[in-house]
Structures are given as C-alpha cells and as structure tokens.
Design a protein around this motif. Structure first.
Motif, PDB file in Angstrom:
ATOM      1  N   PHE A  26      51.771  60.279 102.312  1.00  0.00           N
ATOM      2  CA  PHE A  26      52.636  59.068 102.714  1.00  0.00           C
ATOM      3  C   PHE A  26      53.004  59.168 104.291  1.00  0.00           C
ATOM      4  CE2 PHE A  26      54.055  60.157  98.569  1.00  0.00           C
ATOM      5  CZ  PHE A  26      54.236  58.891  97.788  1.00  0.00           C
ATOM      6  N   GLY A  27      53.403  58.336 104.804  1.00  0.00           N
ATOM      7  CA  GLY A  27      53.655  58.120 106.399  1.00  0.00           C
ATOM      8  C   GLY A  27      54.826  57.477 106.548  1.00  0.00           C
ATOM      9  N   ARG A  28      55.260  57.354 107.782  1.00  0.00           N
ATOM     10  CA  ARG A  28      56.417  56.611 108.256  1.00  0.00           C
ATOM     11  C   ARG A  28      55.829  55.568 109.337  1.00  0.00           C
ATOM     12  NH1 ARG A  28      60.933  57.822 106.185  1.00  0.00           N
ATOM     13  NH2 ARG A  28      61.203  59.920 105.365  1.00  0.00           N
ATOM     14  N   ASP A  29      56.388  53.996 109.083  1.00  0.00           N
ATOM     15  CA  ASP A  29      55.998  53.245 110.088  1.00  0.00           C
ATOM     16  C   ASP A  29      56.927  53.555 111.295  1.00  0.00           C
ATOM     17  OD1 ASP A  29      58.408  51.888 109.281  1.00  0.00           O
ATOM     18  OD2 ASP A  29      57.257  50.349 108.436  1.00  0.00           O
ATOM     19  N   SER A  30      56.710  52.470 112.362  1.00  0.00           N
ATOM     20  CA  SER A  30      57.396  52.549 113.530  1.00  0.00           C
ATOM     21  C   SER A  30      59.087  52.158 113.347  1.00  0.00           C
ATOM     22  CB  SER A  30      57.080  51.733 114.883  1.00  0.00           C
ATOM     23  OG  SER A  30      57.039  50.288 114.162  1.00  0.00           O
ATOM     24  N   ALA A  31      59.238  51.874 112.127  1.00  0.00           N
ATOM     25  CA  ALA A  31      60.687  51.530 111.650  1.00  0.00           C
ATOM     26  C   ALA A  31      61.213  52.769 111.212  1.00  0.00           C
ATOM     27  CB  ALA A  31      60.992  50.400 111.022  1.00  0.00           C
ATOM     28  N   GLY A  32      60.441  53.566 110.810  1.00  0.00           N
ATOM     29  CA  GLY A  32      60.882  54.772 110.083  1.00  0.00           C
ATOM     30  C   GLY A  32      60.818  54.654 108.621  1.00  0.00           C
ATOM     31  N   ARG A  33      60.069  53.619 108.181  1.00  0.00           N
ATOM     32  CA  ARG A  33      60.084  53.229 106.653  1.00  0.00           C
ATOM     33  C   ARG A  33      59.101  54.155 106.155  1.00  0.00           C
ATOM     34  NH1 ARG A  33      58.665  48.147 103.491  1.00  0.00           N
ATOM     35  NH2 ARG A  33      56.919  47.996 105.157  1.00  0.00           N
ATOM     36  N   LEU A  34      59.336  54.802 104.962  1.00  0.00           N
ATOM     37  CA  LEU A  34      58.399  55.949 104.289  1.00  0.00           C
ATOM     38  C   LEU A  34      57.364  54.583 103.321  1.00  0.00           C
ATOM     39  CD1 LEU A  34      57.847  58.707 103.735  1.00  0.00           C
ATOM     40  CD2 LEU A  34      58.772  58.241 101.368  1.00  0.00           C
TER      41      LEU A  34
END
Lengths: 240, 240
Positions: free
Chosen positions: A181-189
């Motif tokens: 999993f990763g987080r995008d620049s908005a912090g969304r998983l």
C-alpha cells in the motif's frame, strides 16, 4: 499519452518513471525474476507483459468493488500509468491456506485450509530479509500507526473477498498473496505495486498444480507456461 | 512437607515431579545450561539454586501485587512446591529495550529504549525453533483464544510494571524477559515457569554490564559471578 521522464526507481521486477504530471508515474514490468531475497535470479520470458496486464485486470475489478488502487491507465503491454504514492514499507500478506514460509514456520502441511483468512505484516527491508513483524514492531519502527495497520488489514481482507471468488470462477484457488500500500500526496491510502503470479500463490482448483512463481522458486519447470495459463484464465473470462 | 513422586517432565534447566496432592508439583532446578535451542550446552555452577530462590522472590513480590502465580512454598535451595498447571505453549516475551533476537530481526541497536514496553509471542516448539508468531497464528494453531492472548498480554505487562521498579531499586535494568503461563485444574490462568537470569536480560543500570545468561550465550566470561551478583542484589535488599 503520458511521457516517460526520469527513472525514479528500479526494483527486481519493475522500473518506475516520472511523468509530466507530479502525481502520476509510469510502471514498466520486466521479465527478470528473483527469489529468496535475490539469492536466486533468472528470466521468465513474457512475465512482464503477463504481470502488467493481469495486475491491471485485478486493479480494475477491485476499483469496481470500491477498493482504491494506484491504477490509472494501461499504456502498453508492459507499461501502466499509476498514481504516485509513498509506499508503506510493509509487505502485507493475506493467507487462505497454509503454504510457503508460513507452513514452514508453524509446522503446518502445505495446503491446509485456515479457519479464516489471516493478514501478516513483513518489514519491507531487503538487508533484514523482510522479517515477519507484529503490530507493535510496525509501530515502534515508525512504519505505520495502529490506525494505519487496522485500515490496511481491513483493506487487504476486502481484496481477498473480491479476488478469491473472481479467481475461483476461473478454476484458480487463491492460496495467498502479497500486497503493498502507499499514500498519495493527499494522504489517501491506495493499493499499489502489482498482483500477479509473482506475488500470489495460484493453484489449479482441481489438480492443485502451481500456476505461479513457486514453479521458478522450486524448479518445477513449465514456468512460462504457467504464467501464460494464468493470463489465459484471467483474460478470457474478462472478455466474456 | 510434600513428598516427591514420579518425575513428570525433565526440561533443559528443571525437573518437575508429582506429589501426593494432585494439584501440586515439585520443581527442581538444575545447573545445566543450554542456548540457541540446545545447540550450545554447559553447566553454570550454582545456577539452579540462584534461579530457584530468585524466581521465588519475584513470585512473592508479584503475588503481593495481585499477580496470580504457581508459587506455593520453597522447599529447599533447589526445590519449590508449585501449583500444577497445563502450560500454554507460548513463550511470552516482554521488552523494554531492544536486545537479542528482536534487535537483530528489526535492525535496531542493542540497548535502544522502546517507546513503550511490548509483548511478543513465540510458539513454544523446539522442533520449529520457537518461532515468533502473531496473534492470528496463535489462534489458528489452537494455542490460545483471542481472549487468552489479551489476558496474557495484560498480565505480562503487569509483571513488567512490578519487576522493573523492583529491580531498578537494586541497580538492575530489566531489558527484557520471557514468561510462561499455565492453567490450573479450575481453568485459572497462573504465571508459571521461572523468572531468573536464564529467562531475563538484566543489565547493571550504570555500566550496562550483563548480569544474565547472555554471558554464557556470548562467551563473555564471569557467568557464575554474574548469577551470584544478581542473587546478592535481589536477596540483600529483600532482607532489608
């Protein structure tokens, strides 16, 4: 079409490139194969194309079931446009049956059906050999908060709930699989990385024949044919 | 005094005997020492007496703080009467600082203070090398229910809360320790086994000198002296 910029990262099986858009990357799948933390190396002809296209089928099915993934658009046989994320340094393993390292660790017969699917976390760290860790370890290492772990565990089980029946319809038993999993620049998983015979154990439902990277790991032969057979099963039914 | 009957069990460091009373056993501590799952063997002169008496000091202190233990009565330098329990096949490790297998597994410096004490479960199984397991593994293996694990985790942290300051007053840093729990015939969870330099990491608070079995494991010398020094610190202050 997005233009490939600077290479950001080269892993064992993929390269990742920047694009003109700061929030998007291009993933390029290679035929290179490694096992046992890089101790075994080889090439599986056609693997990159199978893994790219199969991952994208799975990501689309998961998006249809409201699992947020990094998938944006398939660009070519081996290239896909994805959302750029900061990877959570955990290998998230979901298991339906005992196999591989879990069977060995716990002294269970390979193929034993578990009472319920379970999620394991491994610390994504090649130098340490990607060790199994507990939730407390993940927290103490600063890899993820308890809330992150709960969200990841829940999402991983949702992926299993979607892919297990999808594959069963295609005569494939989903034994276990690894997610990242990763987080995008908005912090969304977002679910990232790939879902392919490199990262899953796929067994034929009837014969229990291995249709995945265990053929390479364990020198079972027919490696390329197994990847192609998996692609045939996943893609044919998709086209129905 | 209870009479020693048939030997029920001989472990690496202790023998356990039946008594006339079905709910009571006698534990006899040996000087034999093993490490690395039996790969290293030796004798530490006087260890049995130190471990027996030190465990009993700790069990009495814990009972005073309402931790239920198997301790009944010290019978001799090396023998203690205990409540008979069925051991839960988990090695329950509490850690305040990173050391040993945890430091190695996670790539942490030995002696790093953890943000909070953590509890780890290892599957008590010599053939498998006592592997680290997750709560899900314990449940799937039928070793303990989620409620058991929660109770054991809570009790292990309570033991830490009692022993850490008790030892700090005696100039000893409690780095980590291993506990075993059992259930008596009424199903009551009791702290069992031993609490000694065999099962704990004890460091001198100022010098960080090892006062425990790591001296034997790592060939640091002064093994017997370290056990005697620990006994001096624990027993002298107890007599105050």
């Amino acid at each position: 079409m997005a233009r490939k910029g600077r290479m950001l990262y080269e892993g064992k099986a993929k390269r990742v490139y920047e694009t003109d858009a700061p929030d998007l990357c291009i993933v390029e799948y290679k035929d290179d194969a490694t096992a046992f933390n890089g101790a075994k190396r080889g090439v599986i002809a056609g693997k990159g194309a199978v893994n790219n296209r199969m991952s994208n089928v799975f990501f689309r099915v998961l998006e249809d079931h409201n699992v947020a993934t990094h998938f944006v658009e398939e660009l070519s046989e081996r290239e896909t446009l994805v959302r750029r994320v900061a990877i959570v340094p955990l290998e998230v393993v979901v298991r339906n049956l005992a196999a591989g390292s879990m069977a060995k660790r716990l002294g269970l017969a390979e193929g034993l059906e578990l009472a319920r699917p379970i999620v394991e976390f491994y610390y994504k760290n090649d130098a340490l050999g990607d060790p199994l860790i507990t939730d407390d370890h993940a927290e103490i290492l600063g890899l993820a908060t308890p809330a992150d772990l709960a969200a990841i565990r829940q999402e991983a089980l949702r992926v299993n709930d979607v892919l297990r029946p999808f594959l069963a319809e295609r005569g494939v038993l989903l034994v276990d699989f690894k997610l990242e999993f990763g987080r995008d620049s908005a912090g969304r998983l977002l679910l990232a990385d790939e879902i392919s015979p490199d990262t899953c154990r796929f067994w034929d439902v009837k014969t229990r024949e291995r249709l995945d990277k265990d053929r390479f790991r364990r020198d079972l032969g027919g490696v390329e044919a197994a990847y192609q057979e998996m692609w045939r099963r996943v893609s044919e039914v998709e086209a129905r």
